[in-house]
Design an enzyme around this catalytic site. Structure first.
Site, short mmCIF file in Angstrom:
data_model
loop_
_atom_site.label_atom_id
_atom_site.label_comp_id
_atom_site.label_asym_id
_atom_site.label_seq_id
_atom_site.Cartn_x
_atom_site.Cartn_y
_atom_site.Cartn_z
N CYS A 135 1.69 -3.06 7.66
CA CYS A 135 0.89 -3.93 8.51
C CYS A 135 0.67 -5.30 7.87
CB CYS A 135 -0.44 -3.26 8.83
SG CYS A 135 -1.50 -4.27 9.88
N CYS A 138 -2.72 -6.82 8.61
CA CYS A 138 -3.85 -6.27 7.85
C CYS A 138 -3.82 -6.73 6.39
CB CYS A 138 -3.84 -4.75 7.84
SG CYS A 138 -3.29 -3.97 9.34
N ASP A 139 -2.64 -6.74 5.77
CA ASP A 139 -2.57 -6.90 4.32
C ASP A 139 -2.01 -8.24 3.83
OD1 ASP A 139 -3.52 -4.31 4.17
OD2 ASP A 139 -1.52 -3.43 4.15
#
Ligand code: NAP
Length: 307
Positions: A135, A138-139
């Site tokens: 992701c 997300c990261d």
């Protein structure tokens, strides 16, 4: 007190499930969506959506799905924040086991979507969350000022690579062929972004590092030559697998695990429908999922009327 029987139980709350809920509730059915802990589906991890009609400017997946959820609730759909453990299939009435409760329903719409696929390397599992991620949204932020890599050549990989250029100093895109699968416009953006370097015809043989990723050994699929690529993170974006584990043996699945449906989105069991990525091997677009959710719900309504 007698147990209430649902008329439409929708499993999954992405664009397919929530659109089905809008049509079910608006069609006057007692409609419930089993949404798991958070409604929204895969779009919750998508930054900018530019191809969903009705939004002249890009909208984030979170904002889009929040609007659809609000709409479904306003029209009367009940949202149950539980994961479904099991369904029981019988000729007349189905049972859904979710959380600590059993729910009876006259129809089911399966809209559980799909999830990211992994390469399956031992070093991938070892370093998962330690520089290996599925992701970018997300990261990506954690790799500000670093060099990172994306694996894959589809729309997701292309979008991830573009998104990561906001943080990383350099983004390598490792693809197993010499041509991207991503949409033309995304390819243009990739090619004109000076931070992105394409590594065509290569696959990852193994990731390197003990407690965090330090690089990967890449193999040229045409020559067999190997080389080491140093990078602080690798984002795996190689496609999706349908979420159909709980439906095995209940409705017919194809050889890749997708729910088999006919043109009316009917599964092999009368009264059970499927919509969205869980039965879509080809398009996997939010708008297609929403459209199929609508069709499945309309056909379920007709099925109940004719009973
Ligand atoms: P995808 O289109 O299936 O692409 C997967 C990519 O990963 C392909 O380039 C494939 O290579 C590569 N790949 C697959 N298995 C691999 C392996 N074991 N090792 C190395 N590479 C591997 O998946 P996706 O990009 O996640 O997209 C899924 C669907 O969602 C598509 O229909 C896409 O259009 C849609 N989508 C749309 C948007 C948007 O419109 N904004 C955003 C994201 C996704 P090959 O090319 O050689 O097969």
């Amino acid at each position: 007190m007698e147990e209430k029987i649902l008329e439409m139980a929708i499993i999954g709350a992405g664009p397919a499930g929530l659109t089905a809920a809008i049509y079910g509730a608006r069609g006057g059915l007692d409609t419930a969506v089993f949404a798991g802990p958070a409604a929204g589906g895969q779009l919750l991890m998508t930054m900018d959506i530019e191809n969903f009609p009705g939004f002249a400017n890009p909208i984030s997946g979170f904002d889009l799905m929040t609007k659809v959820l609000t709409q479904a609730k306003r029209l009367g759909a009940q949202i149950i924040n539980e994961n479904v453990r099991e369904i029981e299939v019988s000729s007349n009435l189905f049972t859904i086991r979710a959380g600590q409760k059993d729910y009876k329903t006259k129809t089911i719409i399966i809209a559980t979507g799909a999830q990211a696929r992994w390469l399956g390397l031992p070093s991938e599992s070892k370093l998962m969350g330690k520089g290996i991620s599925g992701c970018a949204t997300c990261d990506g932020f954690f790799y500000k000022g670093k060099e990172v890599a994306v694996i894959g050549g589809g729309d997701t990989a292309a979008e991830d690579a573009l998104f990561l250029t906001k943080f990383a100093t350099k983004v390598y895109m490792i693809h197993r062929r010499d041509q991207l699968r991503a949409a033309f416009l995304l390819q243009q953006k990739i090619k004109s972004n000076p931070k992105i370097e394409m590594i065509y015809d290569h696959v990852v043989e193994e990731f390197l590092g003990e407690n965090k990723v330090e690089g990967a050994i890449l193999k040229n699929v045409k020559t067999g030559d190997k080389k080491t690529l140093n990078a602080s993170a690798f984002f795996v974006a190689i496609g999706h697998t349908p979420n159909t584990e709980i439906f095995k043996g209940k409705v017919k699945l194809d050889n890749e695990g997708y729910v088999e449906v006919n043109a009316n989105f009917e599964t092999s069991v009368e009264g059970i429908y499927a919509a969205g990525d869980v039965c879509d091997r080809i398009y996997k677009q939010a708008i297609v999922a929403a459209g199929s959710g609508c069709m499945a719900a309309m056909n379920a309504i007709k099925h109940l009327e004719n009973k």
